[in-house]
Design a protein around this motif. Structure first.
Motif, short mmCIF file in Angstrom:
data_model
loop_
_atom_site.label_atom_id
_atom_site.label_comp_id
_atom_site.label_asym_id
_atom_site.label_seq_id
_atom_site.Cartn_x
_atom_site.Cartn_y
_atom_site.Cartn_z
N LEU A 52 -1.23 -0.29 10.27
CA LEU A 52 -0.01 0.52 10.14
C LEU A 52 0.59 0.45 8.74
O LEU A 52 1.32 1.36 8.33
N SER A 53 0.27 -0.61 7.97
CA SER A 53 0.73 -0.66 6.59
C SER A 53 0.13 0.47 5.76
O SER A 53 0.70 0.86 4.74
N GLY A 54 -1.00 0.99 6.21
CA GLY A 54 -1.61 2.14 5.55
C GLY A 54 -1.20 3.47 6.15
O GLY A 54 -1.76 4.51 5.78
N VAL A 55 -0.25 3.43 7.09
CA VAL A 55 0.20 4.65 7.76
C VAL A 55 1.65 4.98 7.41
O VAL A 55 1.99 6.13 7.14
N ILE A 63 7.85 -0.30 6.38
CA ILE A 63 7.00 -1.34 5.81
C ILE A 63 7.69 -2.70 5.91
O ILE A 63 7.05 -3.74 6.08
N SER A 64 9.02 -2.70 5.86
CA SER A 64 9.78 -3.95 6.01
C SER A 64 9.66 -4.48 7.44
O SER A 64 9.50 -5.69 7.66
N GLY A 92 -6.99 3.23 -3.40
CA GLY A 92 -5.58 2.99 -3.11
C GLY A 92 -5.37 2.03 -1.95
O GLY A 92 -6.27 1.74 -1.17
N TYR A 93 -4.14 1.53 -1.85
CA TYR A 93 -3.78 0.58 -0.82
C TYR A 93 -3.86 1.19 0.58
O TYR A 93 -4.31 0.55 1.53
N TYR A 135 -6.14 -0.43 3.52
CA TYR A 135 -5.51 -1.10 4.65
C TYR A 135 -6.03 -0.55 5.98
O TYR A 135 -6.24 -1.30 6.95
N ARG A 136 -6.26 0.73 6.04
CA ARG A 136 -6.79 1.32 7.28
C ARG A 136 -8.18 0.77 7.60
O ARG A 136 -8.49 0.43 8.75
#
Length: 401
Positions: free
Chosen positions: A296-299, A306-307, A368-369, A373-374
């Motif tokens: 989910l950090s990549g979504v 993100i926090s 990219g991040y 992440y995904r």
């Protein structure tokens, strides 16, 4: 729980406070203060992991040999006191002028103090908890609070001068050294005999043939290790959600502080959770939470989301650490406990992190991040499914408290 519980809890508090001052904003320091790109930051973390994995087996062997004696912890404390001068006078200047030499020196020092040192400290206090009869998670909780206190101020002190945090590490280390002096628990005779048995060559060789060690290591490789690599440069990614870097650093410090306060609460409750869920299920649940956070950090696309995902760390880490210790106590002989934790968990994590850190850093630069992440989230999910079938089921006849 008495005097020893209070002393060991205070030691956890100041140790993690020192670690937080040095490492909570470490990737941001490397990126924004030193000026390294994603690949070079990956090299730094890779070398840190490599040196840590070389030191961990020796730490595990030495601590099992010492039993409940404090010699190794004194060494770690003294090295930690010297960290402020080292970073400011040697590490930072050399990163800018002699990069690879600095990376090697930094990896060695950080591993001796934190990356391998934390395993030695945690395994020591776990041994003490079984001899003195207190719940490990209730002592480890104070480590989380120490990290939270330091994180709250880390962003502010970084904005004053980035090197200040490393001097604060040295000050906290002095407190660690004083507290350690007053820990006077005598080794339990059975525990001591188990530790001394590791001096026999056959015992050392037999360690690597322990049945079931690979089951734990597979879970660690596919879940804990990938999560560790994901978390290495997360702070850099987090700052991209803000226009002002100084605001981002301060906010990240506050967020880390809030996260670790919650983490401390869950550390306190974690023993009961793990006992109720079962050790294997608790390990798998921690992995599921990690996979969710990574993917989910990549979504998500805003700072609030993100926090919230960052705060999920407060639940997953206590479950992981407490369940790991209980899994080791349930399925392996007590005489090998420190070495199994150091090698089966800490060593394996650092070994795979050293392999993956550079590659993942290159992916950050190339795709990219978000996309990275995904992919990492999917890989962790696959390993969780595999671990469901490979991790040993709970043994109700063994007391893992």
């Amino acid at each position: 729980m008495g005097r020893n519980y209070r002393l060991l809890s205070a030691i956890f508090f100041v140790y993690f406070m020192a670690w937080s001052f040095s490492f909570s904003l470490y990737p941001i320091w490397l990126s924004q203060e030193i000026g390294l790109n994603g690949e070079l930051v990956g090299i730094v973390f890779s070398v840190n992991a490599l040196t840590a994995l070389l030191i961990m087996p020796w730490y595990g062997y030495i601590q099992d040999k010492l039993g409940l004696k404090k010699g190794l912890l004194y060494f770690i404390a003294i090295a930690m006191v010297l960290l402020g001068p080292f970073v400011n006078l040697i590490y930072e200047p050399f990163l800018k002028s002699h990069f690879y030499l600095a990376v090697f020196l930094g990896g060695t020092v950080f591993s001796l103090v934190f990356l391998a040192g934390v395993g030695a400290l945690e395994s020591y206090i776990d041994k003490q908890s079984r001899v003195v009869h207190f719940e490990f998670g209730k002592a480890r909780m104070w480590g989380s609070l120490g990290w939270a206190v330091a994180s709250y101020f880390a962003g502010l002190s970084f904005n004053i001068t980035p090197s200040l945090n490393y001097w604060l590490t040295s000050i906290a280390a002095l407190c660690f050294l004083v507290l350690l002096k007053y820990v006077k628990v005598m080794p339990d005779e059975v525990e001591l005999r188990r530790s001394l048995s590791l001096l026999e060559k056959k015992r050392i060789l037999s360690f690597f043939k322990i049945p079931g060690l690979w089951r734990l290591s597979l879970f660690v490789v596919g879940v804990s290790c990938i999560y560790a690599v994901f978390d290495q440069q997360f702070a850099i990614y987090f700052t991209t959600f803000f226009e002002d870097r100084s605001v981002a650093r301060e906010y990240y410090g506050y967020l880390m502080s809030a996260q670790v306060v919650l983490e401390a609460l869950f550390m306190f409750l974690g023993g009961k959770w793990v006992n109720r869920l079962g050790v294997k299920r608790a390990l798998l649940c921690s992995g599921v939470l990690m996979a969710i956070r990574i993917f989910l950090s990549g979504v998500v696309t805003d700072s609030y989301s993100i926090s919230l995902l960052k705060l999920l760390h407060a639940v997953e880490l206590p479950l992981m650490i407490i369940a790991i210790f209980k899994y080791i106590n349930m399925h392996f002989e007590a005489r090998y406990s420190a070495m199994i934790y150091m090698i089966g968990f800490q060593f394996t994590t650092q070994f795979m992190a050293s392999i993956l850190a550079i590659g993942v850093g290159m992916l950050y630069d190339q795709i990219g991040y978000v996309q990275t992440y995904r992919y990492l989230g999917i890989v962790v999910t696959i390993f969780i499914i595999i671990s469901y079938f490979t991790l040993s089921n709970d043994n109700p006849k063994r007391n893992c408290d």
